[in-house]
Motif scaffolding. Sequence first.
Motif, PDB file in Angstrom:
ATOM      1  N   GLU A 163       0.849  -1.283   0.038  1.00 29.54           N
ATOM      2  CA  GLU A 163      -0.093  -0.207   0.077  1.00 29.54           C
ATOM      3  C   GLU A 163       0.791   1.384  -0.126  1.00 29.54           C
ATOM      4  OE1 GLU A 163      -3.323   2.521  -0.205  1.00 29.54           O
ATOM      5  OE2 GLU A 163      -3.153   0.109  -0.463  1.00 29.54           O
ATOM      6  N   ALA A 164       1.823   1.383   0.818  1.00 30.14           N
ATOM      7  CA  ALA A 164       2.790   2.475   0.920  1.00 30.14           C
ATOM      8  C   ALA A 164       3.769   2.447  -0.387  1.00 30.14           C
ATOM      9  CB  ALA A 164       3.797   2.105   1.966  1.00 30.14           C
ATOM     10  N   LEU A 165       4.178   1.332  -1.146  1.00 32.98           N
ATOM     11  CA  LEU A 165       4.779   1.470  -2.693  1.00 32.98           C
ATOM     12  C   LEU A 165       3.441   2.208  -3.701  1.00 32.98           C
ATOM     13  CD1 LEU A 165       6.925  -1.709  -2.815  1.00 32.98           C
ATOM     14  CD2 LEU A 165       7.452   0.527  -3.019  1.00 32.98           C
ATOM     15  N   ARG A 166       2.209   1.629  -3.569  1.00 32.93           N
ATOM     16  CA  ARG A 166       1.324   2.026  -4.360  1.00 32.93           C
ATOM     17  C   ARG A 166       1.010   3.654  -4.116  1.00 32.93           C
ATOM     18  NH1 ARG A 166      -3.449   4.017  -4.425  1.00 32.93           N
ATOM     19  NH2 ARG A 166      -4.028   3.286  -2.435  1.00 32.93           N
ATOM     20  N   ALA A 167       0.982   4.149  -2.864  1.00 35.20           N
ATOM     21  CA  ALA A 167       0.600   5.625  -2.697  1.00 35.20           C
ATOM     22  C   ALA A 167       1.885   6.324  -3.103  1.00 35.20           C
ATOM     23  CB  ALA A 167       0.347   5.512  -1.021  1.00 35.20           C
ATOM     24  N   LYS A 168       3.126   5.808  -2.925  1.00 34.75           N
ATOM     25  CA  LYS A 168       4.336   6.459  -3.485  1.00 34.75           C
ATOM     26  C   LYS A 168       4.344   6.769  -5.139  1.00 34.75           C
ATOM     27  CE  LYS A 168       9.234   6.760  -2.629  1.00 34.75           C
ATOM     28  NZ  LYS A 168      10.444   6.018  -2.299  1.00 34.75           N
ATOM     29  N   LYS A 169       4.083   5.458  -5.680  1.00 33.05           N
ATOM     30  CA  LYS A 169       3.912   5.638  -7.103  1.00 33.05           C
ATOM     31  C   LYS A 169       2.736   6.443  -7.643  1.00 33.05           C
ATOM     32  CE  LYS A 169       5.801   1.583  -8.773  1.00 33.05           C
ATOM     33  NZ  LYS A 169       6.041   0.653  -9.859  1.00 33.05           N
ATOM     34  N   GLN A 172       4.164  10.075  -7.125  1.00 28.31           N
ATOM     35  CA  GLN A 172       4.895  10.275  -8.100  1.00 28.31           C
ATOM     36  C   GLN A 172       4.579  10.525  -9.467  1.00 28.31           C
ATOM     37  OE1 GLN A 172       7.961   7.138  -7.820  1.00 28.31           O
ATOM     38  NE2 GLN A 172       9.236   8.012  -6.196  1.00 28.31           N
ATOM     39  N   GLY A 173       3.296   9.737  -9.730  1.00 27.34           N
ATOM     40  CA  GLY A 173       2.763   9.679 -11.004  1.00 27.34           C
ATOM     41  C   GLY A 173       1.983  10.916 -10.997  1.00 27.34           C
ATOM     42  N   GLY A 174       1.401  11.471  -9.756  1.00 31.03           N
ATOM     43  CA  GLY A 174       0.565  12.491 -10.111  1.00 31.03           C
ATOM     44  C   GLY A 174       1.442  14.031 -10.192  1.00 31.03           C
ATOM     45  N   ALA A 175       2.717  13.887  -9.541  1.00 33.35           N
ATOM     46  CA  ALA A 175       3.606  15.044  -9.279  1.00 33.35           C
ATOM     47  C   ALA A 175       4.146  15.435 -10.819  1.00 33.35           C
ATOM     48  CB  ALA A 175       4.860  14.632  -8.417  1.00 33.35           C
ATOM     49  N   GLU A 176       4.098  14.364 -11.755  1.00 36.92           N
ATOM     50  CA  GLU A 176       4.756  14.554 -13.140  1.00 36.92           C
ATOM     51  C   GLU A 176       3.900  15.382 -14.276  1.00 36.92           C
ATOM     52  OE1 GLU A 176       5.976  11.126 -14.926  1.00 36.92           O
ATOM     53  OE2 GLU A 176       7.160  10.521 -13.007  1.00 36.92           O
TER      54      GLU A 176
END
Length: 176
Positions: A163-169, A172-176
């Motif tokens: 869940e933490a990896l999914r949230a981090k991705k 990161q995906g939303g920041a680009e």
Amino acid sequence: MARPDKADAVAELTDKFRSSNAAVLTEYRGLTVAQLKQLRRSLGENAQYAVVKNTLTKIAANEAGISTLDDLFNGPTAVAFVTGDPVESAKGLRDFAKDNPNLVIKGGVLDGKAMSADEFKKLADLESREVLLAKLAGAMKGKQSQAAALFQALPSKFVRTAEALRAKKAEQGGAE
């Protein structure tokens, strides 16, 4: 030729040696009949205490395959034949000997192995079979609950990490 009464006594003692878990030889010199009666009660239900003739008992022990006791058959001898928990009977003998110093534990045999008087005293210091089994069961139950908690923690930790990896991705995906 052996007298029939002596042959019967040897046969009976041989059976007792073969059927018992332990046999403890004691010297009872100086004990009264009342004290011997008290000793028999303190040994518990799983033991028989018998005043014996040394020669006949030595023959019976040898016929039962126990030759390690030969040196102990001197002086007035009595044998405690234990068919149940030997720890309970060893405690009874030890406690009685504390109160009555005339009772001397000479030694004996436990499950076919010779034991000295000191080894029987150490046996008396053990906890009973039931207490030891209860402690073992408690330890096993504790280890099982620890293992269950560990096995339950692994999947939940994996889910939290995923869940933490999914949230981090997603971050990161939303920041680009």
